[in-house]
Design an enzyme around this catalytic site. Structure first.
Site, PDB file in Angstrom:
ATOM      1  N   ASP A  21       0.849  -1.199   0.000  1.00 28.66           N
ATOM      2  CA  ASP A  21       0.000   0.000   0.000  1.00 28.66           C
ATOM      3  C   ASP A  21       0.887   1.252   0.000  1.00 28.66           C
ATOM      4  OD1 ASP A  21      -1.860   1.977   0.418  1.00 28.66           O
ATOM      5  OD2 ASP A  21      -2.175   1.485   2.543  1.00 28.66           O
ATOM      6  N   ASN A  23      -0.351   4.511  -0.286  1.00 31.65           N
ATOM      7  CA  ASN A  23      -0.963   5.774   0.149  1.00 31.65           C
ATOM      8  C   ASN A  23      -1.658   5.706   1.502  1.00 31.65           C
ATOM      9  OD1 ASN A  23      -3.158   4.272  -0.496  1.00 31.65           O
ATOM     10  ND2 ASN A  23      -4.033   5.679  -1.998  1.00 31.65           N
ATOM     11  N   ASP A  25      -4.091   3.939   2.717  1.00 29.48           N
ATOM     12  CA  ASP A  25      -5.525   3.681   2.904  1.00 29.48           C
ATOM     13  C   ASP A  25      -5.801   2.231   3.318  1.00 29.48           C
ATOM     14  OD1 ASP A  25      -5.120   2.282   0.570  1.00 29.48           O
ATOM     15  OD2 ASP A  25      -6.677   3.280  -0.592  1.00 29.48           O
ATOM     16  N   ASP A  29      -1.893  -1.180  -3.747  1.00 29.27           N
ATOM     17  CA  ASP A  29      -2.214  -0.414  -4.954  1.00 29.27           C
ATOM     18  C   ASP A  29      -1.074  -0.519  -5.971  1.00 29.27           C
ATOM     19  OD1 ASP A  29      -0.271   1.393  -3.900  1.00 29.27           O
ATOM     20  OD2 ASP A  29      -1.839   2.337  -2.697  1.00 29.27           O
ATOM     21  N   ASP A  98      -5.102 -10.551 -15.709  1.00 29.89           N
ATOM     22  CA  ASP A  98      -6.183 -11.497 -15.475  1.00 29.89           C
ATOM     23  C   ASP A  98      -7.335 -11.166 -16.422  1.00 29.89           C
ATOM     24  OD1 ASP A  98      -7.697 -13.472 -13.882  1.00 29.89           O
ATOM     25  OD2 ASP A  98      -6.222 -12.987 -12.345  1.00 29.89           O
ATOM     26  N   ASP A 199      -9.512 -16.511 -16.154  1.00 28.14           N
ATOM     27  CA  ASP A 199     -10.288 -16.983 -15.007  1.00 28.14           C
ATOM     28  C   ASP A 199     -11.347 -18.007 -15.426  1.00 28.14           C
ATOM     29  OD1 ASP A 199     -10.797 -16.278 -12.089  1.00 28.14           O
ATOM     30  OD2 ASP A 199     -12.813 -15.990 -12.901  1.00 28.14           O
ATOM     31  N   HIS A 329      -3.923 -17.182  -4.883  1.00 29.84           N
ATOM     32  CA  HIS A 329      -4.784 -16.404  -3.990  1.00 29.84           C
ATOM     33  C   HIS A 329      -6.025 -17.169  -3.537  1.00 29.84           C
ATOM     34  CE1 HIS A 329      -6.498 -16.137  -7.921  1.00 29.84           C
ATOM     35  NE2 HIS A 329      -7.603 -15.635  -7.433  1.00 29.84           N
ATOM     36  N   ASP A 330      -6.248 -18.353  -4.081  1.00 26.72           N
ATOM     37  CA  ASP A 330      -7.414 -19.158  -3.685  1.00 26.72           C
ATOM     38  C   ASP A 330      -7.029 -20.346  -2.799  1.00 26.72           C
ATOM     39  OD1 ASP A 330      -9.150 -17.604  -5.281  1.00 26.72           O
ATOM     40  OD2 ASP A 330      -8.766 -18.862  -7.037  1.00 26.72           O
TER      41      ASP A 330
HETATM   42  C1  NOJ Z   1     -11.242 -18.051  -9.833  1.00 29.82           C
HETATM   43  C2  NOJ Z   1     -10.496 -16.980  -9.124  1.00 29.82           C
HETATM   44  O1  NOJ Z   1      -9.181 -17.370  -8.954  1.00 29.82           O
HETATM   45  C3  NOJ Z   1     -11.218 -16.751  -7.815  1.00 29.82           C
HETATM   46  O2  NOJ Z   1     -10.500 -15.923  -6.936  1.00 29.82           O
HETATM   47  C4  NOJ Z   1     -12.579 -16.193  -8.118  1.00 29.82           C
HETATM   48  O3  NOJ Z   1     -13.324 -16.094  -6.930  1.00 29.82           O
HETATM   49  C5  NOJ Z   1     -13.341 -17.079  -9.110  1.00 29.82           C
HETATM   50  N1  NOJ Z   1     -12.533 -17.564 -10.177  1.00 29.82           N
HETATM   51  C6  NOJ Z   1     -14.482 -16.317  -9.703  1.00 29.82           C
HETATM   52  O4  NOJ Z   1     -13.983 -15.321 -10.556  1.00 29.82           O
END
Ligand code: NOJ
Length: 560
Positions: A21, A23, A25, A29, A98, A199, A329-330
């Site tokens: 980050d 700034n 907040d 970013d 993405d 995605d 990230h998932d």
């Molecule tokens: C896969 C993405 O990696 C995930 O973070 C997202 O929630 C779903 N697709 C829906 O876009």
């Protein structure tokens, strides 16, 4: 097999909200990323994959896009983004964006128009159906709990949303919609980007008629995945996307594909078919789940991992190409998941990284993996931010009366926020991520686990990752060699060979906290000329038939 730059590259994924980050907040970013481009360069990566930075109401942290050609206000401006691209390119790093086109946000102009009336020109950009017997048009469930359909008062019909109700699915049957997507892709490519991560791209073609799925006992809704995963027109759509867009650019593409199997993946990645360079498959990420899905916890069996990875390594060899990942990230943090994030955090993180980077395919590093960031345990559900986690908790605890403590255990193990706590830059307040209040709490272990510490310590995971990346540039066998599993039944050691022209690589990884003896099988002839990399001191080249591996030890030899 052809040589390609994206086979020789290492990709680094940035989840912008949690990276840096600039700034105060509390939200990461683009200028925050610009501040860290030298950090990325020093690490040695070739390509940055930037998770969505587009305008979004953030129901799903940017995976719900309301304007594909604008930057989210919280992340900065288009000028900031252009500067980021330039800073990366100046340092000979590439940028892939993405592409989220299975669905948009319900706040996208297209959807605002579409819901106005049944004859609106944008109506057919989405998937609308009348109800059936006073209920939803079919019984599919959303990945984020509940029905995949939302009733829209104004026009009295339902729209499909495989994810949240603020993520209506786009209708790929409509050629006008497809053209809009292709034009948008060209617009970004003409700005100079180097490719796309797509995605849930294997969900875009739905079986006509949208048939009901089979409801499991005790559940209200069914998985409809059979009717939208790798659907009837998916290959046609991807080939069309190449003809219309991608063929004119030298870019890389990786398709995120939940549920894809190796046979289908061959089709997606075979260069002769002109679809995608590689896919993200999930089978290895499902090995620690029981029959009831990701929240149903089950320990990993190493032999299952071997069987699965081997199937993909040999399946795509010479046909397509693998992506290699253990984090994103998932997913929960791999060191907490397949390693040991306390006593052997450093050893197991290095071992897992080595195991992955020595396989055939393009390796992806997720932010914080290179410093061994770990899972988080927040005391209360209130501290969590992820829509999937929050909806699941609500459904299980508030609606079905399940034990909250048990549900929290599954969140600790599998929740997506494990990967999304802010990046730990240093030992100052909030790990140096922000001078304000972070949008999600920082993992309290930032005082000891942080980038500043890692960069200053030559034995850190960070320096080890630098070496892994560097080795890829030095030894073609790491990129192009084929893969051969040895010791398929050993439940502690994962060992494999790579072979390329005259070169051989032997990788031996101990996935356990015990000391174990490794014996080279008699039918394998191998003389180690060079000890390439390992996570303990003092191993060297020699002619081995066996050696002992310490807890989580990994050793890699090159030889003949
Ligand atoms: C896969 C993405 O990696 C995930 O973070 C997202 O929630 C779903 N697709 C829906 O876009």
């Amino acid at each position: 097999m052809d040589n390609n730059w994206w086979k020789e590259s290492v990709v680094y994924q940035i989840y912008p909200r949690s990276f840096n980050d600039s700034n105060g907040d509390g939200i990461g970013d683009i200028r925050g990323i610009i501040e860290k481009v030298d950090y990325l360069k020093e690490l040695g990566i070739d390509v940055v994959w930037l998770s969505p930075v587009y305008q979004s109401p953030n129901d799903d942290n940017g995976y719900d896009i309301s304007d594909y050609k604008a930057i989210m206000d919280e992340f900065g401006t288009m000028e900031d983004w252009e500067e980021l691209l330039e800073e990366l390119h100046q340092r000979k790093m590439k940028l892939i964006m993405d592409l989220v086109v299975n669905h948009s946000s319900d706040e996208h102009e297209w959807f605002r128009e579409a819901r106005k009336s049944k004859d609106n020109p944008y109506r057919d950009y989405y998937i609308w159906r009348p109800g059936k017997d006073g209920k939803e048009p079919n019984n599919w469930k959303s990945s984020f709990s509940g029905s995949a359909w939302e009733f829209d008062e104004k026009t009295g019909e339902y729209y499909l949303h495989l994810f949240s109700k603020k993520q209506p699915d786009l209708n790929w049957e409509n050629p006008t919609l497809r053209k809009e997507v292709y034009d948008m892709m060209k617009w970004w490519l003409n700005k100079g980007i180097d490719g796309f991560r797509m995605d849930v791209i294997n969900f875009i073609s739905k079986v006509p008629g949208l048939p009901d799925g089979e409801v499991k006992q005790g559940e209200t809704y069914a998985s409809g995945s059979k009717f939208f995963r790798d659907g009837p027109r998916i290959h046609e759509f991807l080939q069309e996307m190449n003809q219309e867009v991608l063929d004119s650019y030298d870019v890389m593409t990786v398709g995120e594909m939940p549920g894809v199997g190796v046979e289908e993946a061959k089709k997606y990645t075979d260069p002769a078919r002109n679809e995608l360079n590689m896919v993200f498959q999930f089978e290895h990420m499902d090995l620690d789940s029981g029959p009831n899905g990701k929240w149903d916890l089950k320990p990993l069996e190493l032999t299952d991992l071997k069987e699965n990875i081997t199937k993909w390594q040999t399946g795509l060899n010479g046909v397509g190409w693998n992506s290699l990942y253990l984090n994103n990230h998932d997913q929960p943090r791999i060191v907490s998941r397949f390693g040991n994030d306390t006593e052997y955090r450093v050893e197991s993180a290095k071992m897992l990284g080595t195991f992955l980077h020595m396989l055939q395919g393009t390796p992806y590093i997720y932010q914080g993996e290179e410093i061994g960031m770990t899972n988080i345990k927040f005391d209360s559900i209130e501290e969590y931010r992820d829509i999937e986690t929050l909806n699941m908790y609500k459904e299980k605890v508030e609606e079905n009366g399940e034990d909250p403590a048990k549900v929290m255990e599954s969140i600790y193990a599998k929740g997506r926020d494990n990967a999304r706590t802010p990046f730990q830059w240093n030992s100052q307040e909030h790990g140096g991520f922000t001078t304000g209040e972070p949008w999600m709490k920082v993992n309290p272990n930032y005082r000891t686990i942080n980038a500043e510490q890692a960069v200053s310590d030559e034995h850190s995971i960070y320096h080890y990752y630098r070496e892994l990346i560097r080795l890829r540039k030095e030894h073609p066998v790491i990129v192009y060699g084929d893969y051969q599993l040895i010791l398929p039944n050993d439940d502690k050691i994962y060992a494999y060979m790579r072979n390329y022209k005259e070169e051989k690589l032997l990788v031996t990884a101990n996935f356990s906290e015990e000391e174990v003896d490794f014996h080279l099988p008699e039918d394998i002839s191998f003389t180690a000329n060079e000890a390439i990399i390992g996570n303990y001191e003092g191993f060297e080249a020699g002619s081995y038939t066996g050696f002992t591996l310490k807890p989580y030890e990994v050793q890699v030899y090159k030889g003949v």
